[in-house]
Scaffold this active site. Structure first.
Site, PDB file in Angstrom:
ATOM      1  CB  SER A  81      -0.996   0.136   1.458  1.00 24.59           C
ATOM      2  OG  SER A  81      -0.191  -0.076   2.548  1.00 24.59           O
ATOM      3  CG  ASP A 128      -5.213   0.806   8.989  1.00 24.61           C
ATOM      4  OD1 ASP A 128      -5.951   0.008   8.909  1.00 24.61           O
ATOM      5  OD2 ASP A 128      -5.073   1.418   7.932  1.00 24.61           O
ATOM      6  CG  ASN A 213     -14.011   1.058  11.793  1.00 21.63           C
ATOM      7  OD1 ASN A 213     -13.436   1.424  10.742  1.00 21.63           O
ATOM      8  ND2 ASN A 213     -14.681   0.216  12.237  1.00 21.63           N
ATOM      9  CE  LYS A 218     -11.609   4.299   9.237  1.00 16.59           C
ATOM     10  NZ  LYS A 218     -11.871   2.998   8.829  1.00 16.59           N
ATOM     11  CG  ASP A 222     -12.031   5.219   5.765  1.00 12.57           C
ATOM     12  OD1 ASP A 222     -12.132   4.291   4.931  1.00 12.57           O
ATOM     13  OD2 ASP A 222     -11.016   5.704   6.112  1.00 12.57           O
ATOM     14  CG  HIS A 333      -6.701  -4.478   7.575  1.00 10.86           C
ATOM     15  ND1 HIS A 333      -6.202  -3.405   7.360  1.00 10.86           N
ATOM     16  CD2 HIS A 333      -5.804  -5.303   8.092  1.00 10.86           C
ATOM     17  CE1 HIS A 333      -5.286  -3.026   7.943  1.00 10.86           C
ATOM     18  NE2 HIS A 333      -4.511  -4.179   8.299  1.00 10.86           N
ATOM     19  CG  HIS A 383     -10.631   5.333   0.840  1.00 13.48           C
ATOM     20  ND1 HIS A 383     -10.818   4.247   0.219  1.00 13.48           N
ATOM     21  CD2 HIS A 383     -11.188   5.078   2.221  1.00 13.48           C
ATOM     22  CE1 HIS A 383     -11.461   3.226   0.893  1.00 13.48           C
ATOM     23  NE2 HIS A 383     -11.542   3.692   2.118  1.00 13.48           N
ATOM     24  CB  SER A 391     -10.217   8.449   8.147  1.00 14.66           C
ATOM     25  OG  SER A 391     -11.269   7.866   7.383  1.00 14.66           O
ATOM     26  CD  GLN A 395      -6.161   7.019  13.992  1.00 18.62           C
ATOM     27  OE1 GLN A 395      -5.748   7.190  15.006  1.00 18.62           O
ATOM     28  NE2 GLN A 395      -6.203   5.577  13.506  1.00 18.62           N
TER      29      GLN A 395
HETATM   30  P1  NAI Z   1     -18.499  -4.905   8.525  1.00 19.34           P
HETATM   31  O1  NAI Z   1     -18.282  -5.811   9.908  1.00 19.34           O
HETATM   32  O2  NAI Z   1     -19.328  -3.473   8.651  1.00 19.34           O
HETATM   33  O3  NAI Z   1     -18.887  -5.518   7.384  1.00 19.34           O
HETATM   34  C1  NAI Z   1     -18.479  -7.105   7.186  1.00 19.34           C
HETATM   35  C2  NAI Z   1     -19.798  -7.808   6.693  1.00 19.34           C
HETATM   36  O4  NAI Z   1     -19.227  -9.077   6.138  1.00 19.34           O
HETATM   37  C3  NAI Z   1     -20.704  -7.969   8.037  1.00 19.34           C
HETATM   38  O5  NAI Z   1     -22.032  -7.472   7.544  1.00 19.34           O
HETATM   39  C4  NAI Z   1     -20.633  -9.606   7.862  1.00 19.34           C
HETATM   40  O6  NAI Z   1     -21.845  -9.959   8.368  1.00 19.34           O
HETATM   41  C5  NAI Z   1     -20.340  -9.934   6.499  1.00 19.34           C
HETATM   42  N1  NAI Z   1     -19.723 -11.337   6.598  1.00 19.34           N
HETATM   43  C6  NAI Z   1     -18.851 -11.833   7.266  1.00 19.34           C
HETATM   44  N2  NAI Z   1     -18.441 -13.116   7.067  1.00 19.34           N
HETATM   45  C7  NAI Z   1     -19.177 -13.310   6.136  1.00 19.34           C
HETATM   46  C8  NAI Z   1     -19.235 -14.358   5.044  1.00 19.34           C
HETATM   47  N3  NAI Z   1     -18.589 -15.581   5.003  1.00 19.34           N
HETATM   48  N4  NAI Z   1     -19.873 -14.377   3.885  1.00 19.34           N
HETATM   49  C9  NAI Z   1     -20.507 -13.178   3.583  1.00 19.34           C
HETATM   50  N5  NAI Z   1     -20.588 -12.099   4.213  1.00 19.34           N
HETATM   51  C10 NAI Z   1     -19.809 -12.094   5.438  1.00 19.34           C
HETATM   52  O7  NAI Z   1     -16.886  -4.066   8.159  1.00 19.34           O
HETATM   53  P2  NAI Z   1     -16.425  -3.081   7.510  1.00 19.34           P
HETATM   54  O8  NAI Z   1     -16.221  -1.863   8.206  1.00 19.34           O
HETATM   55  O9  NAI Z   1     -17.345  -3.040   6.217  1.00 19.34           O
HETATM   56  O10 NAI Z   1     -15.034  -3.815   7.109  1.00 19.34           O
HETATM   57  C11 NAI Z   1     -14.699  -4.882   6.297  1.00 19.34           C
HETATM   58  C12 NAI Z   1     -13.001  -5.235   6.092  1.00 19.34           C
HETATM   59  O11 NAI Z   1     -12.684  -4.122   5.360  1.00 19.34           O
HETATM   60  C13 NAI Z   1     -12.402  -5.084   7.589  1.00 19.34           C
HETATM   61  O12 NAI Z   1     -11.324  -5.904   7.322  1.00 19.34           O
HETATM   62  C14 NAI Z   1     -12.061  -3.575   7.599  1.00 19.34           C
HETATM   63  O13 NAI Z   1     -10.735  -3.598   8.436  1.00 19.34           O
HETATM   64  C15 NAI Z   1     -11.644  -3.393   6.231  1.00 19.34           C
HETATM   65  N6  NAI Z   1     -11.489  -2.013   5.491  1.00 19.34           N
HETATM   66  C16 NAI Z   1     -11.032  -2.026   4.421  1.00 19.34           C
HETATM   67  C17 NAI Z   1     -10.704  -0.837   3.516  1.00 19.34           C
HETATM   68  C18 NAI Z   1      -9.949  -0.205   2.632  1.00 19.34           C
HETATM   69  O14 NAI Z   1      -9.962   0.695   2.462  1.00 19.34           O
HETATM   70  N7  NAI Z   1      -9.506  -1.346   2.032  1.00 19.34           N
HETATM   71  C19 NAI Z   1     -11.469   0.619   4.480  1.00 19.34           C
HETATM   72  C20 NAI Z   1     -12.050   0.223   5.696  1.00 19.34           C
HETATM   73  C21 NAI Z   1     -12.196  -1.097   6.482  1.00 19.34           C
END
Ligand code: NAI
Length: 462
Positions: A81, A128, A213, A218, A222, A333, A383, A391, A395
């Site tokens: 990243s 993070d 978060n 956030k 984000d 993540h 982003h 976000s 922090q």
């Molecule tokens: P969240 O908890 O809001 O959403 C995750 C969803 O996945 C939940 O609704 C859950 O029920 C569902 N889920 C869990 N296991 C599942 C499965 N086997 N099949 C289908 N659905 C399933 O979490 P959020 O905030 O959406 O974050 C998700 C991931 O993204 C985390 O790892 C977070 O750290 C990461 N993240 C990445 C960002 C990026 O820029 N790439 C930005 C923000 C968060």
């Protein structure tokens, strides 16, 4: 110390600085904290270890922490990243930074270790995904005689365990000393927050933690609007594939899933969603997405994106069923959402950095983005600045809170109070010309708030 950094190329600093100057114009929250606190320097004396994607936006965060008086050392929290020009600009400014796009896993933990090497040790962590916190806590447990560095289960584990063993050999007692002098951690993302609540539950959290978060400004911005912009950006930069008309499957419909589905449908893809949670599944359906089982669509969809923060979501049997040239990527993540390890014995052809074509036993090929690591930061630049400003303003407020009032907190996980959440939002309104309607005293009283806010009760969900 001269040249206290490991980056790709210091000659990229000028380019990085130009992009930093532009980013500042899109990060009003951070810039107004510099104005508000630049003179009083509430972070004077703070020595902050940062472990967060070393991007241009993060560079503006770092310079804000420095403007508020902190000493900072930085590593990225992901091997793909880093934006090398951002790291160069930061190194040139004199802040020690250890981050190269495409660094190895061994380097990842080595660089994280280096970011802890203040002359007097750090006293705060800005994390993070939780790797900096994990490193110290796992190391301290190893020093206490626990067998945490036994047989590694994966390449990832092997790398952290090797680094812990190395540091224990070089500096006995180091992890325990670090753990004892850390006054708190602020955590950026859902996955890192899960780890913190686990520690709290098990009575293993040795300092206060602020869950950044779950500030509304956030995760509801984000995670959602950020991914809405950066998911398709990553897929396009990686593949140049036509998005319109394609069938895309988004696994998970939490905040990141909602943004990701919106990103793909905005680009004209026909989006299907998988979910485990009935509430999020119902939301997906009522937002107009078909909610399906992955096994039922694995052989027909064109693009597969995981957003769950969970493990083993796209499994080898799904990938075996996929059609030729299906695109597979993750925006959660960690890379364990896709069973990439099970593809290792297949034929890989590298197309370009962070894009691989993998031949399955059937002869069908998959395009795998960023080796299953978060593709919006691996294949694109994450982003946009504006949403990261929200976000990172959280922090900075969290770091100020931990540094100036950390002693008033117990060893538990906290969320910033709503008035600060509203402040973060307020700081971003002017840049996009938003006009707030003032409430009269009578109106405010009628809905049970004050004209200055907070405008919602704690249980309100936005
Ligand atoms: P969240 O908890 O809001 O959403 C995750 C969803 O996945 C939940 O609704 C859950 O029920 C569902 N889920 C869990 N296991 C599942 C499965 N086997 N099949 C289908 N659905 C399933 O979490 P959020 O905030 O959406 O974050 C998700 C991931 O993204 C985390 O790892 C977070 O750290 C990461 N993240 C990445 C960002 C990026 O820029 N790439 C930005 C923000 C968060």
């Amino acid at each position: 110390m001269a040249d206290d950094y490991i980056i790709k190329d210091i000659a990229l600093a000028e380019y990085g600085r130009k992009e930093l100057d532009i980013a500042e114009t899109e990060m009003p929250g951070l810039m107004s904290l510099r104005e508000e606190y630049g003179d009083s320097k509430p972070l004077a004396g703070a020595r902050i270890v940062g472990s967060l994607h070393m991007t241009i936006q993060t560079a503006v965060l770092i310079e804000t922490l420095v403007a508020l008086g902190a000493d900072v050392r930085w590593a990225s929290c992901n091997i793909f990243s880093t934006q090398d020009h951002a790291a160069a600009a930061i190194a040139k400014s004199g802040v020690p930074v250890f981050a190269i796009k495409g660094q190895s896993l061994v380097e990842h933990w080595d660089y994280l270790d280096r970011s802890f090497q203040f002359a007097d040790g750090p006293n705060l962590i800005l994390d993070d995904g939780g790797d900096a916190t994990l490193y110290i806590l796992l190391g301290a447990r190893a020093e206490a005689g626990e067998d945490v560095i036994a047989v590694p289960q994966s390449e990832e584990e092997e790398a952290i365990k090797a680094q812990i063993a190395k540091r224990m050999k070089e500096s006995p007692g180091w992890f325990t000393r670090m753990r004892d002098q850390i006054k708190g951690v602020s955590e950026e993302t859902t996955t890192g927050v899960h780890r913190l609540y686990d520690l709290q539950r098990n009575g293993q959290l040795p300092f206060p933690a602020i869950n950044v978060n779950d500030s509304v400004t956030k995760s509801k911005f984000d995670n959602k609007y950020g991914c809405k912009e950066s998911l398709v950006d990553g897929i396009r930069r990686a593949t140049d594939t036509m998005m319109a008309g394609k069938v895309a499957v988004v696994c998970g419909y939490g905040d990141v899933g909602k943004g990701s589905a919106a990103s793909l449908s905005g680009a004209g893809a026909r989006v299907k969603v998988t979910e485990a949670d009935p509430i999020c599944a119902l939301q997906a359906a009522m937002d107009g997405f078909e909610v399906v089982l992955l096994e039922d669509v694995a052989d027909t969809a064109d693009i597969f994106i995981t957003t769950t923060g969970n493990r083993d979501v796209i499994r080898i049997e799904h990938m075996r069923a996929m059609k030729d040239m299906a695109i597979v990527g993750n925006i959660g993540h960690f890379d364990n959402e896709i069973q990439v390890a099970n593809l290792k014995n297949h034929k890989w052809t590298n197309i370009k950095d962070q894009v691989d074509m993998i031949e399955m036993p059937s002869g069908n090929r998959l395009i795998l983005l960023s080796e299953g690591r978060l593709l919006n930061l691996g294949n694109a630049t994450g982003h946009p600045s504006f949403v990261m400003s929200a976000s990172f303003t959280n922090q900075v407020l969290a770091q100020i809170e931990l540094w100036t009032r950390g002693g008033e907190y117990g060893n538990a996980v906290y969320i910033l109070p709503k008035h600060l959440d509203e402040k973060v939002a307020r700081l971003h309104l002017g840049r996009i010309g938003v006009k707030l309607t003032p409430l009269s005293k009578e109106q405010a009283a009628y809905i049970g708030v004050t004209p200055e806010g907070p405008f919602k009760p704690e249980h309100y969900r936005y």
